[in-house]
Design an enzyme around this catalytic site. Structure first.
Site, PDB file in Angstrom:
ATOM      1  N   LYS A   8      12.742 -38.563 -53.596  1.00  0.00           N
ATOM      2  CA  LYS A   8      12.111 -38.792 -52.284  1.00  0.00           C
ATOM      3  C   LYS A   8      11.510 -37.460 -51.832  1.00  0.00           C
ATOM      4  CE  LYS A   8      13.359 -41.417 -48.127  1.00  0.00           C
ATOM      5  NZ  LYS A   8      12.170 -42.253 -48.026  1.00  0.00           N
TER       6      LYS A   8
HETATM    7  N1  PMP Z   1      10.499 -46.926 -51.490  1.00  0.00           N
HETATM    8  C1  PMP Z   1      10.051 -45.840 -50.842  1.00  0.00           C
HETATM    9  C2  PMP Z   1       8.893 -45.101 -51.401  1.00  0.00           C
HETATM   10  C3  PMP Z   1      10.675 -45.418 -49.660  1.00  0.00           C
HETATM   11  O1  PMP Z   1      10.231 -44.349 -49.010  1.00  0.00           O
HETATM   12  C4  PMP Z   1      11.762 -46.151 -49.162  1.00  0.00           C
HETATM   13  C5  PMP Z   1      12.430 -45.732 -47.887  1.00  0.00           C
HETATM   14  N2  PMP Z   1      13.381 -44.733 -48.102  1.00  0.00           N
HETATM   15  C6  PMP Z   1      12.204 -47.260 -49.893  1.00  0.00           C
HETATM   16  C7  PMP Z   1      11.546 -47.618 -51.054  1.00  0.00           C
HETATM   17  C8  PMP Z   1      13.416 -48.025 -49.462  1.00  0.00           C
HETATM   18  O2  PMP Z   1      14.549 -47.229 -49.715  1.00  0.00           O
HETATM   19  P1  PMP Z   1      15.851 -47.348 -48.821  1.00  0.00           P
HETATM   20  O3  PMP Z   1      16.274 -48.752 -48.886  1.00  0.00           O
HETATM   21  O4  PMP Z   1      16.818 -46.430 -49.485  1.00  0.00           O
HETATM   22  O5  PMP Z   1      15.500 -46.920 -47.457  1.00  0.00           O
END
Ligand code: PMP
Length: 307
Positions: A157
């Site tokens: 991320k």
């Molecule tokens: N994909 C991306 C690119 C994201 O930024 C997020 C948000 N964090 C998600 C998927 C969903 O991840 P999560 O369920 O951990 O928030």
């Protein structure tokens, strides 16, 4: 967004949010070299606590994102959780919140390499709905492709990598869609702009596999567990073709901010009757109750903060 009176964790201590500032020469500002998390906290029904959803799993992912970007986070996961709990408590929130920890390359220097140390900042803000309303979303497949693992890895991320998603999200809105779905360079489905995707076909859940250049979402994982354990559904993680989007019975997006967001159409083709499908309804409701600490079986997913 209300910012007055909020505290942030910055420079090793809690400071007023207004004092959490960095130089314009900071490496992370110049080159996007930072990793972050997005975490939700829900005000409890009694109003006496904030319930943070899967705090530990988010910090485990932050640590893994750091490893990919050669960022060694000075604090271990336990310490990161404790700093976050202390910060949330100190802010005395009366509403749902969003927590944004960022570990960023803090050297003030020109030059792209990643050898320097990094710093931690944690910001917490009141946060309601992420998507505008409850109506099923109109999605469009983007002309922008998801960044490849060997270019800017989506598994991490990384702040700078969100340019890819910003381009897709803006294009989708300009084209009259609510959100974008991104394909990989090979033409298979990856994810939406900041959310993972589930399809429903013949009572089975289908989601693109972790090698589809997506972020391994915490909500994606939670939904898989709930679908299997609580609804007895089969969940397939595999390569997904673009045309499977068009013939799905139901679809929904999942993510910390979006939670479970029903999809009504993709590329202007209605899914089913275009309304929120029955499996989506059940998972959305169940996820909402679990995240708000109302299902005791999943109490271990919740960190309770008094205040
Ligand atoms: N994909 C991306 C690119 C994201 O930024 C997020 C948000 N964090 C998600 C998927 C969903 O991840 P999560 O369920 O951990 O928030």
């Amino acid at each position: 967004m209300q910012k007055e009176g909020l505290l942030a964790y910055f420079g090793g201590r809690q400071v007023p949010l207004a004092d959490a500032r960095i130089s314009v020469l900071t490496h992370a500002f110049l080159y996007g070299t930072a990793v972050f998390e997005g975490i939700r906290g829900y005000r409890s029904a009694t109003g006496s606590e904030v319930l943070i959803f899967r705090l530990r799993e988010h910090y485990q992912r932050l640590e893994r994102s750091g490893r990919i970007l050669s960022i060694r986070i000075q604090q271990d996961v336990e310490t990161l959780c404790r700093l976050t709990v202390d910060l949330v408590a100190a802010n005395h929130f009366r509403e749902d919140i969003y927590i944004r920890p960022i570990v960023y390359k803090s050297a003030e220097r020109i030059g792209v390499h990643l050898s320097d140390e990094s710093d931690l900042v944690i910001v917490t803000v009141p946060f309601g709905k992420y998507l505008e309303d409850e109506r099923p979303l109109a999605l469009g497949v983007s002309s922008w492709r998801r960044t490849e693992d060997n270019a800017i890895p989506s598994r991490a991320k990384v702040n700078g990598s969100y340019v890819n998603l910003s381009l897709a999200a803006s294009e989708a809105r300009a084209s009259g869609f609510d959100e974008a779905i991104l394909l990989n360079e090979d033409g298979h489905v990856s994810e939406a702009a900041g959310m993972n995707l589930y399809l429903v076909r013949d009572g089975r859940l289908i989601t693109p596999s972790v090698s589809a250049n997506l972020l391994e979402g915490v909500t994606r994982d939670s939904i898989r567990t709930l679908a299997q354990e609580e609804l007895g559904l089969r969940v397939e993680e595999r390569q997904v073709d673009r045309t499977e989007l068009y013939i799905a019975d139901e679809a929904f997006l999942v993510g910390t901010a979006a939670q479970v967001a029903p999809v009504g159409s993709i590329d202007r083709r209605p899914l089913g009757d275009g309304k929120t499908g029955p499996i989506t309804v059940r998972l959305k409701d169940l996820y909402g109750r679990v995240a708000r600490g109302q299902v005791s079986k999943y109490a271990s997913w919740i960190t309770r903060v008094a205040g």
